[in-house]
Design a protein around this motif. Structure first.
Motif, PDB file in Angstrom:
ATOM      1  N   UNK A   1      -1.408  -1.085  -1.785  1.00  0.00           N
ATOM      2  CA  UNK A   1      -0.144  -1.765  -1.298  1.00  0.00           C
ATOM      3  C   UNK A   1       0.551  -0.832  -0.611  1.00  0.00           C
ATOM      4  N   UNK A   2       0.367   0.533  -0.763  1.00  0.00           N
ATOM      5  CA  UNK A   2       1.344   1.480  -0.055  1.00  0.00           C
ATOM      6  C   UNK A   2       0.638   1.744   1.443  1.00  0.00           C
ATOM      7  N   UNK A   3      -0.483   1.191   1.646  1.00  0.00           N
ATOM      8  CA  UNK A   3      -1.244   1.341   3.052  1.00  0.00           C
ATOM      9  C   UNK A   3      -1.762   0.135   3.394  1.00  0.00           C
ATOM     10  N   UNK A   4      -1.351  -1.046   2.961  1.00  0.00           N
ATOM     11  CA  UNK A   4      -1.638  -2.438   3.472  1.00  0.00           C
ATOM     12  C   UNK A   4      -1.159  -2.537   4.962  1.00  0.00           C
ATOM     13  N   UNK A   5       0.190  -2.265   5.232  1.00  0.00           N
ATOM     14  CA  UNK A   5       0.454  -2.393   6.191  1.00  0.00           C
ATOM     15  C   UNK A   5       0.157  -1.453   7.666  1.00  0.00           C
ATOM     16  N   UNK A   6      -0.154  -0.396   7.412  1.00  0.00           N
ATOM     17  CA  UNK A   6      -0.665   0.798   8.222  1.00  0.00           C
ATOM     18  C   UNK A   6      -2.189   0.432   8.499  1.00  0.00           C
ATOM     19  N   UNK A   7      -2.704   0.049   7.647  1.00  0.00           N
ATOM     20  CA  UNK A   7      -4.219  -0.625   7.843  1.00  0.00           C
ATOM     21  C   UNK A   7      -4.598  -1.699   8.473  1.00  0.00           C
TER      22      UNK A   7
ATOM     23  N   UNK B   1       2.420 -10.056   6.182  1.00  0.00           N
ATOM     24  CA  UNK B   1       1.653  -8.933   5.498  1.00  0.00           C
ATOM     25  C   UNK B   1       2.560  -8.851   3.997  1.00  0.00           C
ATOM     26  N   UNK B   2       3.593  -9.072   4.057  1.00  0.00           N
ATOM     27  CA  UNK B   2       4.587  -9.235   2.921  1.00  0.00           C
ATOM     28  C   UNK B   2       4.206 -10.369   1.987  1.00  0.00           C
ATOM     29  N   UNK B   3       4.156 -11.614   2.700  1.00  0.00           N
ATOM     30  CA  UNK B   3       3.803 -12.835   2.169  1.00  0.00           C
ATOM     31  C   UNK B   3       2.452 -12.649   1.423  1.00  0.00           C
ATOM     32  N   UNK B   4       1.429 -11.832   2.089  1.00  0.00           N
ATOM     33  CA  UNK B   4      -0.083 -11.772   1.462  1.00  0.00           C
ATOM     34  C   UNK B   4       0.166 -10.964   0.332  1.00  0.00           C
ATOM     35  N   UNK B   5       0.769  -9.896   0.299  1.00  0.00           N
ATOM     36  CA  UNK B   5       1.299  -9.087  -0.952  1.00  0.00           C
ATOM     37  C   UNK B   5       1.797  -9.910  -1.881  1.00  0.00           C
TER      38      UNK B   5
END
Length: 325
Positions: free
Chosen positions: A279-285, A307-311
């Motif tokens: 979760x901590x790296x989902x946006x950056x990756x 991406x927030x919706x996906x998480x």
């Protein structure tokens, strides 16, 4: 002969010493430093996107210095040719044979400054080096040194004279980060450091290049539970049929997210990955690998919300008896 550093110290402690070194020249940017080291530990390449003058080049130079690597800088301009970075075969007048003269890519650490100011043809010349760790010139392949890391900087696309990076190239950067402006107190402290001549050259290498390769190997050996792998693929696959995305995350993105999560776990002193690492790296990756449809752009959607919706929509695996540290 120097004893390999991993024989007498833990990887997390080694990385912490590197962070402390980097904080001397990147004041108030610990999170940025940590994520940059995660990209390197995962064996990947890093894309820095931000306004000029916020420290992109400084970060790249400091990383190379701390990792004990030689750094070469390629200033990307519209007239830069592929052979200017890969090298060229020239005729030796004495032997009457062609000899290969290496370009600046043949080093452990490359800074491609303002990558999106050079033409797509030259941008493409980086692809083989980034993926295969080799370059091909006149039909002959040449292996690049190890470790091999590329940090590219790019200015925002609304600046004049920029060329958008192709999707295939963006997909080969494991993380995209934005440094941002420093807090006022940190900027004042930075001015004090400049007056006191605390330069990057004063940084001491924490590891040797061969020791850094051992750290990368340690990161790749961090355990990833099957449930976490399912979680990672669930996140990436949720972007592939999203109505507001023109293109979703590729299988390479799943692999990048797993490798980055392994590196974060190692940095925090764990031998296993937990969902919080992902979760901590989902946006950056993932963010730079996704592109909105024209309709979504006009409607004001952004990738961060998607991406927030996906998480939120993908079930987080339950892992009892593990620490979230």
């Amino acid at each position: 002969m120097r004893i390999p550093i991993l024989l007498y110290d833990q990887p997390a402690k080694i990385v912490e010493r590197m962070i402390q070194q980097l904080e001397k020249v990147m004041i108030g940017k610990r999170e940025m430093i940590e994520k940059s080291l995660i990209a390197m530990l995962a064996g990947g390449h890093l894309l820095l996107e931000d306004a000029p003058g916020v420290g992109k080049t400084r970060l790249a130079r400091a990383l190379a210095r701390t990792m004990g690597c030689d750094l070469k800088r390629i200033q990307c301009t519209p007239d830069l040719m592929p052979s200017d970075i890969t090298g060229i075969s020239v005729l030796n007048p004495l032997t009457h044979e062609f000899e290969f003269r290496q370009g600046p890519l043949f080093t452990s650490f490359i800074l491609a400054d303002e990558l999106n100011r050079t033409t797509p043809k030259t941008q493409a010349a980086f692809l083989e080096a980034m993926e295969e760790r080799k370059v091909s010139v006149d039909g002959i392949s040449y292996t690049l040194p190890e470790p091999f890391h590329l940090i590219a900087t790019q200015n925002s696309l609304d600046y004049e004279g920029t060329y958008p990076l192709p999707e295939a190239q963006l997909d080969r950067f494991i993380l995209r980060l934005s440094i941002g402006y420093p807090a006022i107190k940190d900027e004042i402290l930075m001015l004090d450091h400049i007056l006191n001549q605390r330069a990057i050259e004063d940084l001491k290498p924490v590891v040797l290049p061969e020791e850094w390769l051992l750290l990368e190997k340690e990161a790749s050996a961090v355990h990833v539970d099957q449930s976490v792998k399912v979680y990672i693929v669930g996140l990436t696959s949720s972007t592939r049929n999203h109505p507001h995305l023109r293109s979703g995350a590729s299988p390479r993105a799943s692999y990048a997210l797993m490798r980055a999560a392994q590196a974060r776990a190692l940095m925090l002193g764990r031998s296993y990955v937990i969902p919080d690492d992902v979760k901590a790296l989902t946006y950056d990756v993932l963010a730079h690998r996704l592109s909105l449809t024209p309709q979504a752009e006009m409607a004001g959607y952004d990738v961060a919300n998607i991406l927030g919706e996906s998480i939120a929509s993908v079930a987080t695996p339950f892992m009892p008896h593990v620490s979230s540290r």
